[in-house]
Write a protein that holds these residues in place. Structure first.
Motif, mmCIF file in Angstrom:
data_model
loop_
_atom_site.group_PDB
_atom_site.id
_atom_site.type_symbol
_atom_site.label_atom_id
_atom_site.label_comp_id
_atom_site.label_asym_id
_atom_site.label_seq_id
_atom_site.Cartn_x
_atom_site.Cartn_y
_atom_site.Cartn_z
ATOM 1 N N THR A 1 0.830 -1.200 0.000
ATOM 2 C CA THR A 1 0.000 0.000 0.000
ATOM 3 C C THR A 1 0.865 1.250 0.000
ATOM 4 O O THR A 1 2.044 1.217 0.364
ATOM 5 C CB THR A 1 -0.918 0.050 1.244
ATOM 6 N N VAL A 2 0.251 2.351 -0.398
ATOM 7 C CA VAL A 2 0.875 3.666 -0.307
ATOM 8 C C VAL A 2 -0.185 4.664 0.137
ATOM 9 O O VAL A 2 -1.321 4.631 -0.346
ATOM 10 C CB VAL A 2 1.495 4.112 -1.650
ATOM 11 N N SER A 3 0.179 5.531 1.072
ATOM 12 C CA SER A 3 -0.699 6.640 1.441
ATOM 13 C C SER A 3 -0.117 7.904 0.830
ATOM 14 O O SER A 3 1.096 8.124 0.868
ATOM 15 C CB SER A 3 -0.804 6.777 2.959
ATOM 16 N N LEU A 4 -0.971 8.727 0.258
ATOM 17 C CA LEU A 4 -0.549 9.989 -0.348
ATOM 18 C C LEU A 4 -1.171 11.150 0.411
ATOM 19 O O LEU A 4 -2.375 11.157 0.687
ATOM 20 C CB LEU A 4 -0.967 10.046 -1.821
ATOM 21 N N ARG A 5 -0.325 12.131 0.760
ATOM 22 C CA ARG A 5 -0.777 13.321 1.465
ATOM 23 C C ARG A 5 -0.390 14.550 0.668
ATOM 24 O O ARG A 5 0.730 14.659 0.164
ATOM 25 C CB ARG A 5 -0.148 13.380 2.852
ATOM 26 N N ASP A 6 -1.304 15.482 0.564
ATOM 27 C CA ASP A 6 -1.094 16.724 -0.184
ATOM 28 C C ASP A 6 -0.610 17.809 0.765
ATOM 29 O O ASP A 6 -1.340 18.249 1.651
ATOM 30 C CB ASP A 6 -2.418 17.125 -0.845
ATOM 31 N N ASP A 7 0.650 18.236 0.593
ATOM 32 C CA ASP A 7 1.201 19.319 1.413
ATOM 33 C C ASP A 7 1.211 20.653 0.669
ATOM 34 O O ASP A 7 1.870 21.598 1.094
ATOM 35 C CB ASP A 7 2.643 18.985 1.838
ATOM 36 N N SER A 8 0.497 20.734 -0.441
ATOM 37 C CA SER A 8 0.561 21.928 -1.278
ATOM 38 C C SER A 8 -0.494 22.964 -0.934
ATOM 39 O O SER A 8 -0.438 24.098 -1.425
ATOM 40 C CB SER A 8 0.372 21.537 -2.745
ATOM 41 N N GLY A 9 -1.472 22.584 -0.124
ATOM 42 C CA GLY A 9 -2.575 23.494 0.154
ATOM 43 C C GLY A 9 -3.740 23.336 -0.797
ATOM 44 O O GLY A 9 -4.720 24.091 -0.712
ATOM 45 N N ARG A 10 -3.669 22.367 -1.703
ATOM 46 C CA ARG A 10 -4.774 22.136 -2.627
ATOM 47 C C ARG A 10 -6.001 21.567 -1.919
ATOM 48 O O ARG A 10 -7.104 21.608 -2.466
ATOM 49 C CB ARG A 10 -4.344 21.183 -3.746
ATOM 50 N N GLY A 11 -5.804 20.980 -0.747
ATOM 51 C CA GLY A 11 -6.938 20.480 0.020
ATOM 52 C C GLY A 11 -7.325 19.051 -0.289
ATOM 53 O O GLY A 11 -8.393 18.591 0.128
ATOM 54 N N LEU A 12 -6.480 18.318 -0.983
ATOM 55 C CA LEU A 12 -6.798 16.926 -1.280
ATOM 56 C C LEU A 12 -6.716 16.087 -0.017
ATOM 57 O O LEU A 12 -5.823 16.292 0.818
ATOM 58 C CB LEU A 12 -5.820 16.369 -2.318
ATOM 59 N N PRO A 13 -7.613 15.115 0.147
ATOM 60 C CA PRO A 13 -7.577 14.271 1.349
ATOM 61 C C PRO A 13 -6.401 13.294 1.285
ATOM 62 O O PRO A 13 -5.937 12.923 0.209
ATOM 63 C CB PRO A 13 -8.906 13.523 1.291
ATOM 64 N N THR A 14 -5.907 12.890 2.452
ATOM 65 C CA THR A 14 -4.909 11.832 2.519
ATOM 66 C C THR A 14 -5.621 10.506 2.284
ATOM 67 O O THR A 14 -6.631 10.208 2.942
ATOM 68 C CB THR A 14 -4.216 11.822 3.887
ATOM 69 N N VAL A 15 -5.103 9.715 1.337
ATOM 70 C CA VAL A 15 -5.803 8.499 0.923
ATOM 71 C C VAL A 15 -4.815 7.346 0.864
ATOM 72 O O VAL A 15 -3.641 7.519 0.503
ATOM 73 C CB VAL A 15 -6.480 8.690 -0.454
ATOM 74 N N LEU A 16 -5.284 6.139 1.204
ATOM 75 C CA LEU A 16 -4.497 4.914 1.147
ATOM 76 C C LEU A 16 -4.871 4.149 -0.111
ATOM 77 O O LEU A 16 -6.056 3.941 -0.398
ATOM 78 C CB LEU A 16 -4.762 4.060 2.387
ATOM 79 N N PHE A 17 -3.845 3.729 -0.874
ATOM 80 C CA PHE A 17 -4.075 3.010 -2.128
ATOM 81 C C PHE A 17 -3.366 1.652 -2.098
ATOM 82 O O PHE A 17 -2.327 1.488 -1.469
ATOM 83 C CB PHE A 17 -3.534 3.811 -3.322
ATOM 84 N N ASN A 18 -3.937 0.707 -2.844
ATOM 85 C CA ASN A 18 -3.321 -0.602 -3.044
ATOM 86 C C ASN A 18 -2.432 -0.527 -4.274
ATOM 87 O O ASN A 18 -2.910 -0.287 -5.380
ATOM 88 C CB ASN A 18 -4.412 -1.661 -3.230
ATOM 89 N N LEU A 19 -1.132 -0.778 -4.106
ATOM 90 C CA LEU A 19 -0.197 -0.668 -5.223
ATOM 91 C C LEU A 19 -0.433 -1.721 -6.295
ATOM 92 O O LEU A 19 -0.148 -1.492 -7.470
ATOM 93 C CB LEU A 19 1.245 -0.778 -4.707
ATOM 94 N N ASP A 20 -0.912 -2.886 -5.897
ATOM 95 C CA ASP A 20 -1.102 -3.974 -6.861
ATOM 96 C C ASP A 20 -2.515 -4.048 -7.412
ATOM 97 O O ASP A 20 -2.834 -4.923 -8.212
ATOM 98 C CB ASP A 20 -0.734 -5.319 -6.211
ATOM 99 N N GLY A 21 -3.376 -3.140 -6.985
ATOM 100 C CA GLY A 21 -4.741 -3.130 -7.496
ATOM 101 C C GLY A 21 -4.859 -2.267 -8.741
ATOM 102 O O GLY A 21 -3.860 -1.896 -9.375
#
Length: 282
Positions: free
Chosen positions: A72-92
């Protein structure tokens, strides 16, 4: 504990090219000579062009947290765009992560995997990049940066402890020469000093660029080039760490923390180990 021989002190894998690394205790060497999961995934735009740190400074504002055991990978937006932090399956399916990244960049982004070789910058030398811990520390002294930030700027796979700064320069020879060395029980060829791009000149968390970084680095590097380094391999001095190839492609093996780095009949490496002082900072 002080070590008197070269050894692997850190292994970093970069699963998605240009995003944050994950530190591992061991890594499988693929039959191509690349490390498993290193730059396995890369981002592309609708025209098939790579979306990376060289071309898109805003990528530095993405924080990625990988769990390779859970894939898995979690992605967090530190740019101020306001995107939510989300967890993704790398093999999906790639669609959810592509949708998040497309919102971040403001244009369609596609995620592609290559589980055989990954997406290395140097396709002729897809092995791990190598640098010594003392080199990172010396660069930190040059620029007044903590070693963690230097590490994040130069994004190297394997760090070698127990050696002086720029010891890794002994692992490449003249143009066309291949220098053999071992990482534990694996066999490698040192090819050339890595040519650096714009990425090390940027703050790894904000993407803000120091326009004088490359020029200053090249001057420091020129003035402190050690005796064991081949000057003919430097058409310019914005080069550090080395590119490698596996000496035995087609064999699945592993490297691990604390593996001893062995060089045979390498006078340059022996000279470097006798050096008790790092090149002077300025």
């Amino acid at each position: 504990m002080t070590r008197s021989v070269p050894f692997i002190s850190r292994i970093l894998i970069f699963p998605i090219k240009s995003l944050d690394p994950v530190e591992v205790t061991n890594a499988r060497v693929l039959t191509s000579g690349a490390l498993a999961d290193d730059r396995c995934w890369a981002l592309f735009d609708a025209q098939g062009r790579v979306v990376n740190g060289k071309n898109h400074a805003e990528i530095h504002r993405i924080r990625a947290g990988f769990d390779l055991d859970k894939r898995t990978v979690s992605l967090r937006d530190d740019s101020g765009r306001g995107l939510p932090t989300v967890l993704f399956n790398l093999d999906g399916t790639a669609r959810p992560i592509e949708a998040w990244l497309s919102r971040f960049f403001g244009f369609p982004v596609h995620l592609r995997a290559d589980t055989t070789t990954g997406h290395p910058d140097d396709t002729d030398s897809p092995g791990p990049t190598i640098i010594s811990v003392a080199t990172l520390e010396t660069i930190g002294i040059w620029f007044g940066l903590p070693v963690e930030q230097v590490r994040a700027r130069f994004r190297t796979n394997i760090e070698i402890g127990g050696v002086p700064a720029f010891w890794e320069d002994a692992l490449f020879g003249g143009l066309g020469d291949e220098v053999e060395f071992h990482l534990g029980g694996t066999e490698w060829l040192g090819i050339n000093p890595c040519q650096r791009c714009v990425v090390p000149s940027r703050d790894p968390l904000t993407g803000q660029r120091d326009n004088a970084f490359a020029r200053r680095f090249a001057e420091y590097r020129r003035r402190t080039q050690p005796a064991w380094s081949n000057p003919a391999r430097f058409n310019h001095f914005f080069r550090v760490a080395i590119n490698t190839r596996s000496a035995r492609t087609g064999v699945n093996t592993r490297i691990a923390l604390n593996d001893i780095v062995t060089t045979y009949n390498n006078a340059a490496a022996c000279t470097a180990l006798e050096e008790n002082k790092r090149p002077a900072g300025f």
